[in-house]
Design a protein around this motif. Structure first.
Motif, mmCIF file in Angstrom:
data_model
loop_
_atom_site.group_PDB
_atom_site.id
_atom_site.type_symbol
_atom_site.label_atom_id
_atom_site.label_comp_id
_atom_site.label_asym_id
_atom_site.label_seq_id
_atom_site.Cartn_x
_atom_site.Cartn_y
_atom_site.Cartn_z
ATOM 1 N N LYS A 126 0.845 -1.188 0.000
ATOM 2 C CA LYS A 126 0.000 0.000 0.000
ATOM 3 C C LYS A 126 0.881 1.239 0.000
ATOM 4 N N ALA A 127 0.676 2.089 -0.979
ATOM 5 C CA ALA A 127 1.434 3.336 -1.036
ATOM 6 C C ALA A 127 0.956 4.284 0.052
ATOM 7 N N SER A 128 1.853 5.126 0.539
ATOM 8 C CA SER A 128 1.537 6.097 1.582
ATOM 9 C C SER A 128 2.076 7.455 1.181
ATOM 10 N N ARG A 129 1.258 8.483 1.377
ATOM 11 C CA ARG A 129 1.691 9.846 1.078
ATOM 12 C C ARG A 129 2.383 10.492 2.276
ATOM 13 N N ASP A 130 2.490 9.776 3.372
ATOM 14 C CA ASP A 130 3.234 10.260 4.527
ATOM 15 C C ASP A 130 4.691 9.833 4.338
ATOM 16 N N PRO A 131 5.613 10.774 4.123
ATOM 17 C CA PRO A 131 7.001 10.378 3.854
ATOM 18 C C PRO A 131 7.672 9.675 5.020
ATOM 19 N N TYR A 132 7.094 9.747 6.201
ATOM 20 C CA TYR A 132 7.715 9.153 7.386
ATOM 21 C C TYR A 132 6.987 7.897 7.858
ATOM 22 N N GLN A 133 6.152 7.354 7.014
ATOM 23 C CA GLN A 133 5.414 6.144 7.397
ATOM 24 C C GLN A 133 5.400 5.179 6.214
ATOM 25 N N VAL A 134 6.136 4.076 6.337
ATOM 26 C CA VAL A 134 6.312 3.119 5.248
ATOM 27 C C VAL A 134 5.521 1.854 5.559
ATOM 28 N N TYR A 135 4.593 1.503 4.684
ATOM 29 C CA TYR A 135 3.856 0.250 4.843
ATOM 30 C C TYR A 135 4.756 -0.925 4.459
ATOM 31 N N VAL A 136 4.817 -1.934 5.325
ATOM 32 C CA VAL A 136 5.730 -3.057 5.113
ATOM 33 C C VAL A 136 4.999 -4.370 4.894
ATOM 34 N N GLY A 137 3.884 -4.596 5.580
ATOM 35 C CA GLY A 137 3.186 -5.876 5.455
ATOM 36 C C GLY A 137 2.116 -6.015 6.521
ATOM 37 N N GLN A 138 1.868 -7.245 6.936
ATOM 38 C CA GLN A 138 0.816 -7.517 7.910
ATOM 39 C C GLN A 138 1.339 -8.442 9.005
ATOM 40 N N ALA A 139 0.747 -8.270 10.194
ATOM 41 C CA ALA A 139 1.053 -9.123 11.341
ATOM 42 C C ALA A 139 -0.244 -9.396 12.086
ATOM 43 N N VAL A 140 -0.224 -10.388 12.948
ATOM 44 C CA VAL A 140 -1.388 -10.734 13.766
ATOM 45 C C VAL A 140 -1.266 -10.030 15.102
ATOM 46 N N ARG A 141 -2.332 -9.321 15.481
ATOM 47 C CA ARG A 141 -2.384 -8.681 16.794
ATOM 48 C C ARG A 141 -3.694 -9.083 17.459
ATOM 49 N N GLY A 142 -3.600 -9.974 18.444
ATOM 50 C CA GLY A 142 -4.808 -10.492 19.068
ATOM 51 C C GLY A 142 -5.568 -11.367 18.099
ATOM 52 N N CYS A 143 -6.781 -10.955 17.765
ATOM 53 C CA CYS A 143 -7.613 -11.699 16.828
ATOM 54 C C CYS A 143 -7.805 -10.944 15.522
ATOM 55 N N ASP A 144 -6.918 -10.005 15.240
ATOM 56 C CA ASP A 144 -7.041 -9.200 14.026
ATOM 57 C C ASP A 144 -5.703 -9.164 13.289
ATOM 58 N N LEU A 145 -5.799 -8.870 12.003
ATOM 59 C CA LEU A 145 -4.609 -8.586 11.206
ATOM 60 C C LEU A 145 -4.367 -7.086 11.216
ATOM 61 N N GLU A 146 -3.143 -6.676 11.475
ATOM 62 C CA GLU A 146 -2.827 -5.250 11.499
ATOM 63 C C GLU A 146 -1.704 -4.955 10.515
ATOM 64 N N ASP A 147 -1.651 -3.716 10.064
ATOM 65 C CA ASP A 147 -0.616 -3.285 9.149
ATOM 66 C C ASP A 147 0.697 -3.072 9.909
ATOM 67 N N VAL A 148 1.781 -3.540 9.313
ATOM 68 C CA VAL A 148 3.115 -3.301 9.860
ATOM 69 C C VAL A 148 3.675 -2.066 9.163
ATOM 70 N N VAL A 149 4.078 -1.076 9.950
ATOM 71 C CA VAL A 149 4.496 0.211 9.410
ATOM 72 C C VAL A 149 5.840 0.605 10.022
ATOM 73 N N ILE A 150 6.741 1.116 9.195
ATOM 74 C CA ILE A 150 7.988 1.712 9.674
ATOM 75 C C ILE A 150 7.744 3.207 9.848
ATOM 76 N N ARG A 151 7.923 3.693 11.057
ATOM 77 C CA ARG A 151 7.748 5.120 11.345
ATOM 78 C C ARG A 151 9.130 5.752 11.508
ATOM 79 N N THR A 152 9.559 6.475 10.493
ATOM 80 C CA THR A 152 10.921 7.006 10.482
ATOM 81 C C THR A 152 11.015 8.402 11.091
ATOM 82 N N LYS A 153 9.910 8.926 11.642
ATOM 83 C CA LYS A 153 9.974 10.217 12.316
ATOM 84 C C LYS A 153 10.108 10.033 13.822
ATOM 85 N N SER A 154 10.315 8.813 14.251
ATOM 86 C CA SER A 154 10.477 8.527 15.664
ATOM 87 C C SER A 154 11.887 8.892 16.114
ATOM 88 N N ALA A 155 12.164 8.680 17.394
ATOM 89 C CA ALA A 155 13.489 8.966 17.931
ATOM 90 C C ALA A 155 14.533 7.999 17.390
#
Length: 708
Positions: A288-317
């Motif tokens: 999935k493309a993102s227009r936020d230059p500091y948020q890169v979509y990478v894939g999916q992971a399981v969180r609890g009973c749902d699938l969630e998006d895995v994102v690299i947040r490069t504006k963090s510390a």
């Protein structure tokens, strides 16, 4: 009106009695059925009354119910035909055989009703059985009164109407369809057989007075209510025995509540919501493309009973990202995600690829420079570090606003960083004959520490996470998003995620499957949260997406330095020994690495990518470079030399000892006058060639034989 009725009844007692019987049967039956339902819903019984009016033989006869007290033989009610209760069948079996079960054909309802009624008397609706039973008393009244013809006709008509209604027309409307036996009939008898001795209740006591179940125990919120005798001793063991007798016979999970302090003590069990099914990670994920230059979509992971998006947040510390994995595990695929996202958001990308074939889809694209030789990679790293320092100065309070307007975010991707570092060390010692520790070994650590504020970020790929290539803990901690694809050994896991983080083993049979951590804390272990994930596969789209990305400035595609690098920056860079390694420098490559200018201009010509106005002109690479002599470091062929650390030499069998023993012998070597090779240090680890290791081993063994 009432006076006329009483007068008629006095004159015609036989007819009045027959009319009362025929009119009273439906009312009495419906009343008895309603009282039974009310008692079941309340879950309570009055033990002081041995019998209720609805249970009297006469009322049971008139209501069309079984004459003999006890468990009913079917689930029939006043208006509905029923299913026969078979004690060894479960509720699921009965439901599957009922006409209401999903997937069954509903147009056979009439035939089933006729079969149920004709085959088994107890399965008839109560109104039908009551109508047939009416024939006998009505016939007696008619014979006694002498009005045989009238009463017999009325009775016969009523009986025929009841039977016909039960087995024909109304059934097609769904009024009298056979219904499956409820939970009280399926589970109740067996449950009561186990509960009665545990409660100390006499056999003469009826189950309905003590135990009530919901009609459907398979739905959340269903209840089971059990009245407790006043003399029941209870205790934890007694409670466990009672609870086991109830819940072991029912599907699902149940919560129990005990009300011992009530005036009429009882216990109840309530069906819990069924646990949600944990989803399975898909084997393929679309990017999935993102227009936020500091948020890169990478894939999916399981969180609890749902699938969630895995994102690299490069504006963090911790703005940098890294991925480890053996050859073919998918490292380049994950790094491609960062490259494509960066270019689609106008970020300029430098790729260090000494393998020369890791990221071929990005070659020749505007805004992407791929450096393949050790000299080119070192020059690119030096220019990148100067760009970072100059950007820091430009955005400061005393920075030049004109330079600040030129700044463009940048990303440097090192695919196979250990390989690149080793090849650079070989180039340093064997080609340019450098001595001591090369300066570029520390540039990478400096970039990790300072990159965030200058909008310069790193993406790192490595076969295994190792301390030798990521500096100390402080530098390595700047890689906030880390991933390991496929198999990972314990030492590499400890370097990537920390020794206290429990290991997670991904499904290595799925291509690209891996584990990631993004700095989040596991709510259960209170430590770093490492989770399995499936990265998006973008390789077939890389070329087209980069063609559509915004064009890069002319200076970048021409291989020139960033225009915000000033003379003051060059002076500062001299203290880090950078200028000599730049393109055109004394130790640098002769020619700059070009971007995809040709591709970009072709796209502009056909209108695919609009021309960028106000393009910044860069400074020629050779301008202001110390030494001014074009070096040959990047042009000469690279020596095919294999390097080993002392630990790697032991693991590869070059030394016949384990690492600890080899370290001891290395320390003794100098004391005994046996020369140990200098090797190639990178500031943390020293590497040796195969000839150096084997030569020292031969000298050591010869010295040992001489001494003996």
């Amino acid at each position: 009106m009432y006076g006329d009725l009483w007068a008629w009844a006095a004159e015609e007692p036989a007819r009045a009695a027959a009319a009362a019987v025929m009119i009273g049967i439906p009312a009495a039956g419906a009343l008895a059925q309603q009282r039974q339902k009310d008692r079941a819903r309340s879950g309570r019984s009055d033990a002081s009354a041995p019998r209720r009016a609805g249970d009297a033989v006469l009322v049971r006869f008139l209501a069309g119910r079984d004459i003999k007290p006890g468990d009913p033989s079917s689930s029939a009610s006043w208006w509905c035909a029923g299913e026969e209760v078979v004690r060894d069948r479960t509720a699921a079996d009965l439901a599957a055989g009922s006409p209401e079960a999903p997937g069954k054909e509903q147009h056979h309802t009439v035939l089933r009703t006729i079969a149920a009624g004709a085959g088994r008397w107890s399965c008839w609706p109560g109104v039908a059985r009551a109508s047939v039973r009416l024939v006998v008393p009505a016939s007696v009244v008619a014979a006694w009164s002498g009005w045989w013809s009238v009463t017999a006709a009325g009775t016969g008509l009523l009986s025929a109407a009841g039977v016909a209604a039960a087995v024909t027309g109304p059934a097609v409307l769904g009024w009298w369809r056979p219904r499956p036996a409820g939970a009280d009939l399926v589970h109740g008898p067996g449950m009561w057989a186990a509960l009665r001795p545990a409660l100390g209740v006499e056999e003469s006591q009826r189950r309905e007075q003590w135990l009530v179940l919901s009609d459907d125990v398979s739905v959340p919120g269903a209840k089971v209510v059990l009245r407790l005798p006043a003399g029941w001793p209870g205790g934890e063991a007694g409670k466990r025995a009672i609870a086991a007798a109830v819940t072991d016979r029912l599907p699902g999970e149940w919560s129990e509540k005990w009300h011992r302090a009530d005036s009429a003590p009882y216990a109840e069990w309530i069906r819990k919501e069924p646990p949600r099914r944990v989803p399975t990670l898909p084997e393929s994920v679309e990017w999935k493309a993102s227009r936020d230059p500091y948020q890169v979509y990478v894939g999916q992971a399981v969180r609890g009973c749902d699938l969630e998006d895995v994102v690299i947040r490069t504006k963090s510390a911790t703005p940098h990202f890294g991925v480890g994995g053996l050859t073919g595990s998918g490292k380049s695929t994950v790094l491609y995600l960062g490259v494509v996202h960066a270019r689609e958001n106008g970020v300029l990308v430098d790729i260090l690829d000494t393998k020369q074939n890791s990221m071929t889809e990005a070659e020749g694209k505007s805004g992407v420079r791929v450096h393949k030789t050790p000299a080119e990679c070192v020059a690119a790293l030096g220019e990148y570090l100067m760009s970072m320092m100059a950007a820091e100065t430009a955005i400061g309070k005393t920075g030049d606003p004109a330079l600040r307007q030129m700044l463009v975010p940048r990303l440097m991707v090192a695919d196979e960083l250990p390989t690149m570092m080793k090849m650079a060390l070989i180039w340093w010692k064997y080609q340019i004959k450098g001595r001591g520790i090369p300066p570029f070994a520390e540039w990478f650590s400096i970039g990790l520490l300072q990159g965030r504020s200058a909008d310069h970020r790193f993406g790192v790929g490595a076969q295994q996470w190792a301390n030798a290539y990521f500096g100390g803990t402080m530098e390595r901690a700047q890689i906030g998003w880390k991933a390991q694809l496929g198999f990972c050994d314990s030492p590499s896991w400890a370097v990537a995620f920390g020794a206290s983080t429990p290991m997670v083993s991904p499904d290595t049979t799925v291509p690209g499957r891996g584990v990631f951590a993004d700095g989040q804390i596991n709510p259960e272990t209170k430590g770093l949260w490492a989770r399995e994930f499936q990265p998006a596969y973008i390789v077939p789209e890389v070329s087209d997406r980069l063609d559509w990305a915004p064009p890069a400035p002319d200076w970048f595609d021409a291989g020139e330095r960033a225009p915000w690098i000033t003379a003051e920056t060059l002076k500062t860079a001299e203290s880090l020994a950078i200028p000599d390694f730049l393109v055109g420098g004394r130790l640098g490559p002769a020619h700059p690495v070009m971007g995809g200018a040709v591709t970009r201009r072709a796209n502009q010509a056909v209108g695919v990518v609009p021309p960028r106005s106000g393009a910044v002109t860069g400074v020629p690479v050779t301008a202001g470079v110390t030494g001014g002599v074009t070096g040959s470091g990047g042009a000469a062929p690279q020596p095919a030399v294999e390097l080993f650390s002392l630990a790697e030499a032991c693991g590869a069998g070059l030394l016949p000892w384990d690492y600890a023993t080899a370290k001891v012998y290395k320390g003794r070597s100098a004391k005994k006058g046996i020369e140990f090779p200098d090797g190639i240090p990178d500031g943390r680890v020293t590497y040796y060639t195969r000839d150096e290791i084997e030569g020292w081993l031969q000298r050591w063994q010869t010295g040992a034989q001489t001494r003996h």
